[in-house]
Design a protein around this motif. Structure first.
Motif, PDB file in Angstrom:
ATOM      1  N   GLY A 433      22.662  11.407 -22.125  1.00 61.50           N
ATOM      2  CA  GLY A 433      22.186  11.326 -20.673  1.00 61.50           C
ATOM      3  C   GLY A 433      20.868  12.362 -20.499  1.00 61.50           C
ATOM      4  O   GLY A 433      20.426  12.683 -19.553  1.00 61.50           O
ATOM      5  N   GLY A 434      20.279  12.404 -21.953  1.00 61.82           N
ATOM      6  CA  GLY A 434      18.919  13.157 -22.130  1.00 61.82           C
ATOM      7  C   GLY A 434      19.186  14.525 -22.208  1.00 61.82           C
ATOM      8  O   GLY A 434      18.261  15.350 -22.442  1.00 61.82           O
ATOM      9  N   TYR A 435      20.514  14.834 -22.363  1.00 65.95           N
ATOM     10  CA  TYR A 435      20.474  16.327 -22.705  1.00 65.95           C
ATOM     11  C   TYR A 435      20.487  16.477 -24.236  1.00 65.95           C
ATOM     12  O   TYR A 435      20.874  15.684 -25.176  1.00 65.95           O
ATOM     13  N   GLY A 454      32.520  15.233 -22.998  1.00 68.81           N
ATOM     14  CA  GLY A 454      32.183  13.749 -22.509  1.00 68.81           C
ATOM     15  C   GLY A 454      30.915  12.995 -22.818  1.00 68.81           C
ATOM     16  O   GLY A 454      30.571  12.212 -22.049  1.00 68.81           O
ATOM     17  N   LEU A 455      30.297  13.687 -23.565  1.00 69.59           N
ATOM     18  CA  LEU A 455      28.836  12.780 -23.790  1.00 69.59           C
ATOM     19  C   LEU A 455      28.816  12.177 -25.333  1.00 69.59           C
ATOM     20  O   LEU A 455      29.554  12.892 -26.289  1.00 69.59           O
ATOM     21  N   SER A 456      28.038  11.297 -25.473  1.00 67.70           N
ATOM     22  CA  SER A 456      27.781  10.450 -26.917  1.00 67.70           C
ATOM     23  C   SER A 456      26.548  11.147 -27.360  1.00 67.70           C
ATOM     24  O   SER A 456      25.440  10.969 -26.921  1.00 67.70           O
ATOM     25  N   TYR A 457      26.451  11.936 -28.513  1.00 70.15           N
ATOM     26  CA  TYR A 457      25.420  12.533 -29.077  1.00 70.15           C
ATOM     27  C   TYR A 457      24.860  11.933 -30.317  1.00 70.15           C
ATOM     28  O   TYR A 457      25.725  11.372 -31.253  1.00 70.15           O
ATOM     29  N   GLN A 505      37.106   8.714 -12.925  1.00 69.24           N
ATOM     30  CA  GLN A 505      37.010   8.187 -14.115  1.00 69.24           C
ATOM     31  C   GLN A 505      35.710   8.964 -14.846  1.00 69.24           C
ATOM     32  O   GLN A 505      35.133   9.241 -14.358  1.00 69.24           O
ATOM     33  N   GLY A 506      36.436   9.497 -16.215  1.00 73.70           N
ATOM     34  CA  GLY A 506      35.441  10.316 -16.980  1.00 73.70           C
ATOM     35  C   GLY A 506      34.819   9.456 -18.243  1.00 73.70           C
ATOM     36  O   GLY A 506      35.305   8.252 -18.564  1.00 73.70           O
ATOM     37  N   GLU A 507      33.506  10.006 -18.503  1.00 78.78           N
ATOM     38  CA  GLU A 507      32.921   9.324 -19.661  1.00 78.78           C
ATOM     39  C   GLU A 507      33.668   9.319 -20.860  1.00 78.78           C
ATOM     40  O   GLU A 507      34.267  10.366 -21.062  1.00 78.78           O
TER      41      GLU A 507
END
Length: 572
Positions: A433-435, A454-457, A505-507
């Protein structure tokens, strides 16, 4: 002719020389003469010699006096030579010449001749003058003029000489001569490097003296011819070679540059080494031979370029992105081109070549320390090396990157293999997400304690040495701990005694698990990959504690908590 006398003798005064006379005598009275006496015969004295001449035999130093035959029956002749000091010598001859030896050299004599018979001598002839052979020159000395290879010959003046002639001869038959009215002359056209002997003769109008004693001299050594100049690149010297020069005892070679730098060498051989040639110079090399008295003329010059000067002020600048080095230096003298050599501590060798004073080296090995030197190159030498400088290349890209997550804390730890040349590392986690988050370490691991859930890094690592950063490592992908389910709600379906639980719904969630526990110990659960599920067979009248867990197959501990009151039992 007659002669009258009263005595018994009489003189005839007008007789002619060299005649035979017949004499008779008679007496005379006043009237008569007596008969003549018997005749008597008498010859008068010989006539004076005539046509007197004299000449010197120049080789034997004998004076030859000649005359014509005298009338009157001369039986012999006497030739007399007389010096002005009164000393005289005579010779006798029955012919018309005689010789007088051992006359003093270089003198003038008067010459007379008398004719004689048994009774009388004629008067001396008319005087003739005789000049004897000039005296032999003495104290002959020959002195070389080294500047033009001529010899000045001197001697003591001699009597009887009108001029002089000096003749010099070498052992090979070469002859040089000179003439002079003074007691000196100069011999030219001498062959170089030869011993000569010289003799001098004195000359008058008719004769030359015997040669003087020999004087010796040595001509100027021949000019040597340079056959080769070989530059020794390692010793800053040049080996000079030449052919033997006649008459040479030693040689002196001289090398001179345009800025007055000079090198010389002396030897009695046909080669020598010109030492300590200044770098970057063009030298003019000449050679002279010497015999200890004279130096030869200077040889034909040869040019030799000395070793190029080593490059100075070498600096390098690393291009971190390309892992290449820009090397720069001051321009040196005597250089055709430059070669830059870079050698790593591991033995890798690379470099570049240029006609200028800047060169770029590519293909450097990462994480290595290179020794960099610049060589000045000419058409003869390539050994003029600059001072060595060191350069550290870009750290190597980290490898064997691994990322692991602690499911309990949600912290992500990253590890990798040590990179050559690295003093520190920076790991960067880039979320989808740009994080972005980063961590720094001087070791081969670091942690991300607070990555967003909940992010893919995508995680990469850069190595650094405080000057350059390496390129990013290969990325590893990591999903962080799932976020707690959001907007969770629950309500009873009274007709079915079931609880309906829903959420957003979560990522990255693959499924959800809902667990319910009542105070009476009843447990029930449901799971779903959607956003709701039904808890069946719930006991009535119980307040259930609900746990909604988001699951991804790795860490299943992202929970949301809520309660749900089940319905009461109705009694009819």
């Amino acid at each position: 002719m007659d002669c009258l006398t009263l005595d018994t003798s009489c003189f005839f005064t007008n007789t002619v020389c060299g005649r035979r006379y017949t004499f008779t005598v008679y007496s005379v009275s006043s009237g008569c003469n007596s008969q003549a006496s018997p005749p008597a015969t008498l010859r008068t004295e010989p006539c004076n010699p005539t046509s007197i001449s004299s000449a010197m035999d120049c080789f034997s130093n004998i004076a030859v006096v000649m005359w014509a035959v005298s009338e009157g029956g001369a039986e012999y002749y006497t030739a007399t030579v007389e010096h002005e000091d009164g000393q005289s010598k005579s010779c006798m001859s029955s012919s018309i010449q005689c010789g007088l030896p051992d006359l003093r050299c270089g003198q003038n004599y008067t010459v007379t001749v008398t004719a004689s018979n048994q009774h009388c001598h004629s008067d001396p002839s008319v005087v003739n003058t005789l000049t004897t052979v000039p005296c032999v020159p003495t104290h002959v000395v020959a002195v070389m003029d080294c500047s033009d290879n001529t010899a000045a010959v001197t001697w003591s003046p001699t009597q009887g000489a009108l001029s002089y002639r000096a003749v010099a001869q070498s052992p090979r038959g070469a002859i040089s001569s000179c003439e002079s009215t003074d007691p000196q002359c100069t011999l030219a056209n001498l062959i170089c490097g030869m011993p000569y002997t010289v003799q001098v003769v004195a000359v008058n109008e008719r004769c030359s003296s015997l040669p003087s004693h020999m004087a010796e001299f040595q001509t100027v050594p021949c000019t040597p011819e340079i056959t080769g100049v070989i530059l020794d690149c390692y010793t800053d010297s040049a080996l000079l070679e030449w052919a033997y020069a006649e008459g040479a005892v030693s040689y002196t070679a001289t090398a001179q540059s345009g800025d007055e730098q000079t090198a010389t060498c002396n030897t009695n051989h046909t080669n020598c080494e010109l030492m300590e040639l200044a770098c970057g110079q063009t030298y003019i090399v000449t050679l002279r031979a010497s015999d200890g008295q004279c130096d030869s003329f200077q040889s034909t010059s040869e040019k030799v370029s000395s070793v190029p000067c080593p490059p100075q002020a070498v600096v390098s600048q690393l291009n971190c992105l390309a892992n290449s080095a820009r090397v720069e230096w001051e321009i040196s003298s005597g250089v055709d081109s430059y070669t830059v050599q870079a050698m790593s501590m591991e033995g890798d060798v690379t470099g570049c070549e240029t006609d200028g004073n800047i060169c770029s080296i590519s293909d450097l090995i990462c994480g290595s320390t290179y020794n960099i030197s610049v060589y000045a190159v000419s058409n003869k030498c390539n050994v003029s090396e600059s001072a060595i400088i060191q350069m550290q290349t870009v750290p190597c890209v980290p490898e064997q990157l691994e990322a692991n997550m602690d499911c309990d804390s949600g912290s992500v730890s990253v590890s990798w293999e040590s990179s050559n040349g690295a003093t520190s590392y920076t790991a960067v986690a880039q979320g989808n997400g740009g994080y972005t988050s980063s961590c720094n370490s001087s070791d081969t691991s670091c942690q991300f304690p607070e990555l967003l859930c909940g992010l893919s890094y995508s995680i990469t690592v850069q190595a650094s040495d405080h000057v350059c950063n390496s390129a990013d490592s290969s990325a590893v992908q990591l999903n962080t701990l799932l976020c707690e389910p959001q907007n969770v709600s629950a309500q009873m379906e009274c007709g079915s005694n079931a609880g309906l639980v829903s959420w957003e719904q979560g990522e990255l969630v693959s499924s959800y698990l809902v667990r319910a526990v009542s105070p009476d110990g009843h447990r029930t659960q449901c799971d779903s990959n959607a956003t709701s599920c039904r808890l069946p067979s719930m006991h009535c009248g119980q307040r259930y504690n609900l746990t909604v867990t988001a699951q991804d197959g790795s860490c299943d501990n992202s929970n949301a908590y809520l309660t749900l009151q089940s319905g009461r039992l109705l009694i009819d």
